[in-house]
Structures are given as C-alpha cells and as structure tokens.
Enzyme design. Structure first.
Site, PDB file in Angstrom:
ATOM      1  CG  ASP A  54      14.140  10.875   9.599  1.00  0.00           C
ATOM      2  OD1 ASP A  54      13.016  11.254   9.212  1.00  0.00           O
ATOM      3  OD2 ASP A  54      14.552  11.042  10.756  1.00  0.00           O
ATOM      4  CB  CYS A  69       9.188  11.149  11.836  1.00  0.00           C
ATOM      5  SG  CYS A  69      10.318  12.303  11.027  1.00  0.00           S
ATOM      6  CG  HIS A  83      10.011  10.648  16.391  1.00  0.00           C
ATOM      7  ND1 HIS A  83       9.926  11.462  15.283  1.00  0.00           N
ATOM      8  CD2 HIS A  83       9.507  11.386  17.416  1.00  0.00           C
ATOM      9  CE1 HIS A  83       9.393  12.625  15.602  1.00  0.00           C
ATOM     10  NE2 HIS A  83       9.138  12.596  16.909  1.00  0.00           N
ATOM     11  CG  ASP A 133      10.411   9.211   7.597  1.00  0.00           C
ATOM     12  OD1 ASP A 133      10.883   9.732   6.558  1.00  0.00           O
ATOM     13  OD2 ASP A 133      10.653   9.669   8.736  1.00  0.00           O
TER      14      ASP A 133
END
Length: 433
Positions: A34, A72, A126, A260
């Site tokens: 991330d 994200c 998410h 990501d």
C-alpha cells in the site's frame, strides 16, 4: 518370484496411472503493498531493506513497467475486475458509505470461486461496505474495510476499530503487518488440500499513519520510519513465502507482488520517476511488481513490457487455462505470454483512467487532465517526463490522441469531488511495541 513379478508389474501400472493423472490446478498468491513507491524496494534503492522481495525478483520476472492507479480504491478495483474503475465512476478513494465496485460485478475472486478455488482476502479492502469482500467472491475475509488504520490499535480515522473476521469485528492486539502474515501462514497450513486457493494478502504497509515495532525503529534510527515499516513488510512477505516452501507449494503457486500506487513524495521521491501518489505521472502509477511461478515463468528477468493492473485478471485466466466467461467484459488484455517469458511483446494501447488519464502506446505516453489539457512524452528518452513533445510532433500527437479518444468512449465524465475525496489522507509517525 512369480508373485514378485506380478507385484512389481502392478506397482508400475499404479505409478504410470498416477503419473497420467492431471496435476492439481495451480494456486494463486497475490500480495499487494500500500503506497509502496518505485524506490521502496532494495532492487531499485539499496538503502531499503527488502531481501525477500529482492530474492523473489531473482526467482521470477521483475516488471519494470507495471502500472497501478493514482490511489488505493481504483487500483484495487482494477485488479479485481479487469476493468478501468472509471467505468464505475470510481476515480478517487472510496469514503464511508460509498460504493466501490457495483453489486453483481464479476471479480477475479468470484470467477475463481466458481472454478472451484478457495478464495481469501487478508488485509485491506477499501472498496465499500455494501456488501464488502464476502459479497464479491471471497470465502474468507480478515482485515479492515476502510482506507487506513493504526498499525497497533486497528482503529480508523474516526477512532473506531476497523478489524474484522468474516464480517464480525474482532479486537486483537498486535502489529497489523505481523497479524496479516500470521493469518496467511495459518491459512496455508490449514488449507483444504483438495482445492486450489486464491489468496490475496493486501498489506496496509507502508501507508500512513506510519508505525513500526520498536526493534526496527531502533535499527533504522538514523533513517526514516518509512524504512522500518517497509522492512517489516518484507519480513512478513518472507515468512509467507517460506511457508509456501514448507508446505511444498512453491512449484504449483503463481506468486504476484505489486503495489497499488506510487509513494507519497514526502516519504520517498520516486526518483527518477516524476511526481507521486495521486497523479498519473510515472511516480504515481508505475510501481514495483514481480511474477514468480517456477518452471512456468522465466527466472531473473527484467521485463519492460507495459502491464496495467487491469491486465492481471485476463492474464491469470490465461495462465490457468480457464475460459473467459461470456459475461466478463475486460478493459485489460492477456499479457501472460509477456509476463511468463519476460519478453517485450506487442500489446494494445491502454489507459490508466482516473480523474486524469494516462494513455500508453509503447514508449509513448499522453496525459490528459480532467480539464482536457494534454501533454505527450517519450518514456524511453525522458523517463522523468520533463519534455512535453505535444506541439513539436503534431502528426504523432494527433494520431495517438485519436487512439486515446477511442479508448475513452463510454467512460463517464469526472464529477466534482470524485469518490471519497480526501479519504485516506493524513499521517503521523509513531512507534510502539
């Protein structure tokens, strides 16, 4: 003697019959970091401590032109659907109460689930809470639903615990990266050996608010907390990969690693790439990525093949020799021949379409901002995107611009504010045990 000959003959028949049985379907392990930028791995930046990822790169194909999305939620949507998330109006991070992937949309998880795979998501989702990961093809979910959590307390930006197992909130102590790796290891050891698995391990590291175990903070006291968070990430990945070996799963497991989006520039400048997270410049969307499958994927190869996040779904179906269901409509294309060999092969032009758009055709790139302004770059000669060639090469700009316009057809316009504008921002550095 006669008995022995009959016994040996029977044993040979059994062995040959067993050898002719089709091998079990390959497993898939998808590991997502991330906000890990270009310089977050030791094979790009020797200041970082990522021996597990460096070894993984030596054992597989190191993708030097893998493109995620600026933030994200769109990246995770693209990975799971094989489609540009802007088709869903998803151009920014998903906020509380907002929808990520439309209900009923086929995903990589649901497609593999229908093919007999045991599917699991560990870590970050998410993509909204209606219905959440269990409604998109995952048999099991352990982790958090929103944009970010405290690494130790697992509370979100509103101070509420965002940590659950299969839809039920759980309160656990421990560093999130370690807990996610522990869960992946436990699932590998306790798996149903009659079924192949698709396991997506989506770490929150090195997303803010940065925090790391005290031992790693002490080790990197002269460097940034960011470095400690990334080493902890690498340690977790190394433990998972070691478990694959211990369980005898290495040869029959496709391992894919990627980030990501690019890094936030205050933690890592992404040099020589330009800009960072939140942009469609190279530093925002070109991210570290690796593919490993012993005997099926070339080892120790650096690939310059342009590959988008939304290419992974169709590419994996090709790798597994699974047909593409008629109901699936991909923006991505099958890049498995390039992914498996490490060769740079011809591919269709493609878009990374967020609020701004990046168009790619070989070495050429056009950026179109949300207000319609365009710029054009040659990434082979100008990786840092410092020289706009739009006006100096008008014929090429017109030709490529027409391709961009064709690929844009059907994409909704960007709306003011986007999806969840402002979610997932803010950082504070800290260290805990």
């Amino acid at each position: 003697m006669t008995f022995l000959r009959h016994f040996l003959a029977l044993a040979l028949v059994v062995v040959l019959a067993d050898a002719q049985q089709p091998s079990s379907p390959p497993n898939i392990l998808l590991i997502i970091a991330d906000d890990l930028g270009w310089n977050g791995v030791s094979y790009h930046n020797p200041k970082m401590v990522t021996p597990a990822l460096a070894q993984l790169a030596k054992e597989g194909v190191q993708l030097e032109r893998f493109y995620g999305y600026p933030v994200c939620s769109p990246a995770r949507s693209a990975l799971l659907t094989g489609m540009m998330p802007r088709r869903f109006g998803l151009t920014d991070v998903v906020g509380p109460g907002q929808q990520g992937i439309p209900k009923g949309t086929p995903t990589l998880a649901s497609t593999l689930q229908s093919a007999g795979y045991r599917t699991s998501l560990i870590g970050k989702w998410h993509l909204g809470t209606n219905p959440g990961p269990l409604g998109y093809g995952f048999d099991h979910f352990y982790g958090f639903l929103g944009p970010e959590i405290d690494y130790f307390t697992h509370v979100n930006q509103r101070g509420v615990v965002d940590w659950s197992r299969d839809g039920k909130t759980v309160e656990e102590k421990g560093y999130a990266t370690t807990l996610m790796a522990d869960e992946a290891i436990a699932q590998l050891k306790q798996r149903d050996r009659k079924k192949p698995f698709f396991m997506q391990v989506a770490f929150n590291a090195p997303h803010t608010p940065l925090a790391a175990p005290e031992a790693l903070i002490a080790k990197h006291k002269s460097d940034a907390l960011y470095t400690a968070v990334i080493e902890s990430l690498d340690l977790g990945i190394g433990r998972i990969l070691a478990t694959l070996d211990e369980q005898g799963l290495r040869a029959n497991t496709v391992v894919i690693f990627c980030s990501d989006n690019g890094a936030t520039r205050r933690f890592s400048p992404n040099t020589p790439l330009s800009f960072g997270k939140g942009t469609v410049q190279e530093g925002g969307i070109r991210v570290p990525a690796i593919v490993r499958w012993p005997g099926k994927v070339a080892a120790g190869v650096l690939s310059q093949q342009p590959v988008a996040a939304h290419d992974l779904f169709p590419s994996l179906l090709a790798a597994l020799s699974l047909p593409i269901p008629e109901k699936l409509k991909f923006d991505g294309s099958n890049q498995w021949p390039a992914l498996s060999t490490g060769k740079t092969l011809p591919r269709p032009a493609f878009l990374i379409a967020a609020r701004d758009i990046a168009f790619f055709d070989g070495e050429w790139k056009i950026i179109e901002t949300s207000d319609g302004k365009r710029s054009m770059y040659n990434l082979r000669t100008d990786l840092g995107e410092s020289k706009d060639l739009l006006t100096s090469q008008p014929e090429l700009a017109t030709k490529l611009g027409a391709q961009l316009d064709a690929l844009k057809q059907g994409l909704p316009a960007v709306t003011a504010g986007g999806a969840g504008k402002g979610a997932g921002k803010g950082a504070k550095g800290k260290g805990k045990k």
